[in-house]
Design an enzyme around this catalytic site. Structure first.
Site, PDB file in Angstrom:
ATOM      1  N   GLN A   1       7.356 -14.430  13.118  1.00  0.00           N
ATOM      2  CA  GLN A   1       6.865 -13.262  13.862  1.00  0.00           C
ATOM      3  C   GLN A   1       5.360 -13.310  14.104  1.00  0.00           C
ATOM      4  OE1 GLN A   1       8.418 -10.485  10.733  1.00  0.00           O
ATOM      5  NE2 GLN A   1       6.580  -9.314  11.197  1.00  0.00           N
TER       6      GLN A   1
ATOM      7  N   HIS B   1       0.866  -1.181   0.000  1.00  0.00           N
ATOM      8  CA  HIS B   1       0.000   0.000   0.000  1.00  0.00           C
ATOM      9  C   HIS B   1       0.900   1.228   0.000  1.00  0.00           C
ATOM     10  CE1 HIS B   1       1.086   0.134   4.202  1.00  0.00           C
ATOM     11  NE2 HIS B   1       0.544  -1.067   4.415  1.00  0.00           N
TER      12      HIS B   1
ATOM     13  N   LYS C   1       5.141   3.762  11.417  1.00  0.00           N
ATOM     14  CA  LYS C   1       3.900   3.061  11.781  1.00  0.00           C
ATOM     15  C   LYS C   1       4.200   2.009  12.847  1.00  0.00           C
ATOM     16  CE  LYS C   1       0.042   0.579  11.370  1.00  0.00           C
ATOM     17  NZ  LYS C   1       0.230  -0.719  10.799  1.00  0.00           N
TER      18      LYS C   1
ATOM     19  N   HIS D   1       4.159   1.200   2.151  1.00  0.00           N
ATOM     20  CA  HIS D   1       5.303   0.512   1.529  1.00  0.00           C
ATOM     21  C   HIS D   1       5.890   1.349   0.385  1.00  0.00           C
ATOM     22  CE1 HIS D   1       2.766  -2.985   2.983  1.00  0.00           C
ATOM     23  NE2 HIS D   1       3.910  -3.258   3.555  1.00  0.00           N
TER      24      HIS D   1
HETATM   25  P1  AMP Z   1       4.891  -4.827   6.673  1.00  0.00           P
HETATM   26  O1  AMP Z   1       4.810  -5.287   5.257  1.00  0.00           O
HETATM   27  O2  AMP Z   1       3.570  -4.526   7.296  1.00  0.00           O
HETATM   28  O3  AMP Z   1       5.791  -5.698   7.512  1.00  0.00           O
HETATM   29  O4  AMP Z   1       5.604  -3.407   6.622  1.00  0.00           O
HETATM   30  C1  AMP Z   1       6.825  -3.231   5.926  1.00  0.00           C
HETATM   31  C2  AMP Z   1       7.347  -1.856   6.233  1.00  0.00           C
HETATM   32  O5  AMP Z   1       6.384  -0.890   5.830  1.00  0.00           O
HETATM   33  C3  AMP Z   1       7.615  -1.629   7.730  1.00  0.00           C
HETATM   34  O6  AMP Z   1       8.813  -0.880   7.880  1.00  0.00           O
HETATM   35  C4  AMP Z   1       6.416  -0.834   8.159  1.00  0.00           C
HETATM   36  O7  AMP Z   1       6.665   0.007   9.262  1.00  0.00           O
HETATM   37  C5  AMP Z   1       6.150  -0.014   6.906  1.00  0.00           C
HETATM   38  N1  AMP Z   1       4.763   0.458   6.914  1.00  0.00           N
HETATM   39  C6  AMP Z   1       3.628  -0.284   7.025  1.00  0.00           C
HETATM   40  N2  AMP Z   1       2.541   0.510   7.066  1.00  0.00           N
HETATM   41  C7  AMP Z   1       2.997   1.791   6.999  1.00  0.00           C
HETATM   42  C8  AMP Z   1       2.370   3.071   7.012  1.00  0.00           C
HETATM   43  N3  AMP Z   1       1.050   3.200   7.108  1.00  0.00           N
HETATM   44  N4  AMP Z   1       3.167   4.152   6.929  1.00  0.00           N
HETATM   45  C9  AMP Z   1       4.505   4.041   6.839  1.00  0.00           C
HETATM   46  N5  AMP Z   1       5.152   2.862   6.817  1.00  0.00           N
HETATM   47  C10 AMP Z   1       4.423   1.746   6.902  1.00  0.00           C
END
Ligand code: AMP
Length: 301
Positions: free
Chosen positions: A61, A34, A149, A37
Site C-alpha cells: 500500500q 497511538h 480518520k 489505535h
Molecule cells: P494505521 O495503523 O494507520 O493503518 O491505522 C490502523 C487503524 O487505525 C485504521 O483503521 C485507521 O483508520 C485507525 N486510525 C488511525 N488514526 C486514527 C485516528 N486518529 N482516529 C481514529 N482511528 C484512527
C-alpha cells in the site's frame, strides 16, 4: 496476550473461540500505536471474547516514492500498549507470510478508489483491500474495527466486504484528535515542532467548512473555496486535495443534501497528512462528526 506470526495459528485460535460460541473482534493496523489505535482496541474489547490486533506495515500500500522504509516501527512499545488494552492476540506476520512467493492475486474495488487518496496514491487502495481481504480470510467470521480518520478506506472496505460476501461486520469508529485538534496519525512523528504547529491548518480548514455547513451553507464549491482560503493562510503547507464528496461513493457532489464527507490532504514539508469530517442529517439538522467543533457549539442548524 500472545504474539503470533503465522496466519494458520491465528486461524486456529479464532476457530477455537467460535467453536465455544465466542465472538472475535479484529483491529487491522500498521503499528506505532497511538490513541486512535487504542480506541479501536477498546471498542473491540468491549464487545468480543477474543480481540485480535494485526500489526503489519504492508509494502503493497506504499508507492515507490513513499515512506515504507521510514515508517515508524516499535514492536516493544506496541506490545506493551496492546497488553494494556487487553488485546488477546497480536498478529505480527513477516512480509513472506502475507505475500508468499508466487502470489498473483490483487483485490481491486472500482470507482470508490478513483478519487481523493486513490487519485494521488496509485495502487494504494489495491494494497489495502488485498491485505484486508487476506486478514479477513485468516481470522474468519468476525467484527472488524476501522477508524473514520481513513474515511475513504472505510468506504472501500465496506464495499469490498459487501461485494465479496465476506463474513465480517465492518464497524467505523470516531476520529481521535490531539488536544489542539490535529488528527492523530503515526506520521505525526515525522513533524518538527514548527511543522507540527503548521499542521493544524488541516483541522482549521475543516472547522471553517463545518461551521459554514452549520450556518446553512450547502453549496459544495463554496465549501471547497472556504477550505482553500484557510489553507492559503499557511502557504508553506501544500494542499493535495480539499474536497466535498458523497460519503459512500466518494464522488464529488455539488450540494450537501445527504451524508457527505469533507476531506483534505496536505503536505507539511515532506509529510502527507489527511483529515476529514462527515456531515449527516438528523431530521432538519446538519450533524457534524469528526470532532472538529469546539465543545458546546454542537453541530446544528
Ligand atoms: P494505521 O495503523 O494507520 O493503518 O491505522 C490502523 C487503524 O487505525 C485504521 O483503521 C485507521 O483508520 C485507525 N486510525 C488511525 N488514526 C486514527 C485516528 N486518529 N482516529 C481514529 N482511528 C484512527
Amino acid at each position: 496476550m500472545i504474539t503470533i506470526s503465522t496466519g494458520a495459528e491465528v486461524r486456529a485460535v479464532c476457530d477455537e473461540t467460535r467453536a465455544r460460541g465466542g465472538t472475535v473482534g479484529l483491529v487491522p493496523t500498521m503499528g506505532s500505536f497511538h490513541e486512535g489505535h487504542r480506541s479501536l482496541m477498546r471498542a473491540a474489547r468491549a464487545t468480543h471474547d477474543l480481540v485480535v490486533v494485526s500489526l503489519f506495515v504492508n509494502p503493497k500500500q506504499f508507492g515507490p516514492a513513499e515512506d515504507l522504509d521510514a515508517y515508524p516501527r516499535d514492536l516493544d512499545a506496541d506490545t506493551a500498549i496492546a497488553i494494556t488494552e487487553g488485546v488477546d492476540v497480536l498478529f505480527t506476520p513477516e512480509v513472506a507470510e502475507m505475500y508468499p512467493d508466487g502470489a498473483r492475486t490483487t483485490v481491486h474495488v472500482a470507482e470508490l478508489t478513483e478519487g481523493l487518496c486513490g487519485a494521488r496514491r496509485p495502487g494504494h487502495f489495491d494494497g489495502v483491500t488485498t491485505i484486508v481481504a487476506k486478514l479477513f480470510a485468516i481470522v474468519g467470521p468476525c467484527t472488524a474495527y476501522f477508524g473514520r480518520k481513513d474515511a475513504q478506506q472505510l468506504a472501500v472496505i465496506r464495499r469490498m466486504t459487501l461485494d465479496l460476501n465476506l463474513p465480517v461486520e465492518v464497524v467505523g469508529c470516531p476520529l481521535v484528535r490531539e488536544p489542539d485538534g490535529l488528527a492523530m496519525s503515526s506520521r505525526n512523528t515525522y513533524l518538527s515542532p514548527d511543522e507540527r504547529a503548521r499542521a493544524t491548518v488541516l483541522v482549521r480548514a475543516l472547522r471553517t467548512a463545518a461551521d459554514a455547513v452549520l450556518s446553512g451553507e450547502r453549496d459544495a464549491d463554496a465549501l471547497r473555496a472556504l477550505l482553500r482560503a484557510t489553507f492559503a493562510t499557511e502557504p508553506s503547507v501544500r494542499v493535495d486535495y480539499a474536497e466535498v464528496v458523497d460519503v459512500a461513493t466518494i464522488r464529488p457532489i455539488a450540494r450537501i443534501e445527504g451524508d457527505a464527507l469533507i476531506a483534505v490532504a496536505a503536505f507539511v514539508a515532506n509529510t502527507r497528512l489527511i483529515d476529514n469530517v462527515t456531515i449527516s442529517f438528523d431530521g432538519f439538522r446538519a450533524v457534524v462528526d469528526g470532532g472538529v467543533l469546539a465543545a458546546g457549539s454542537s453541530e446544528e442548524h
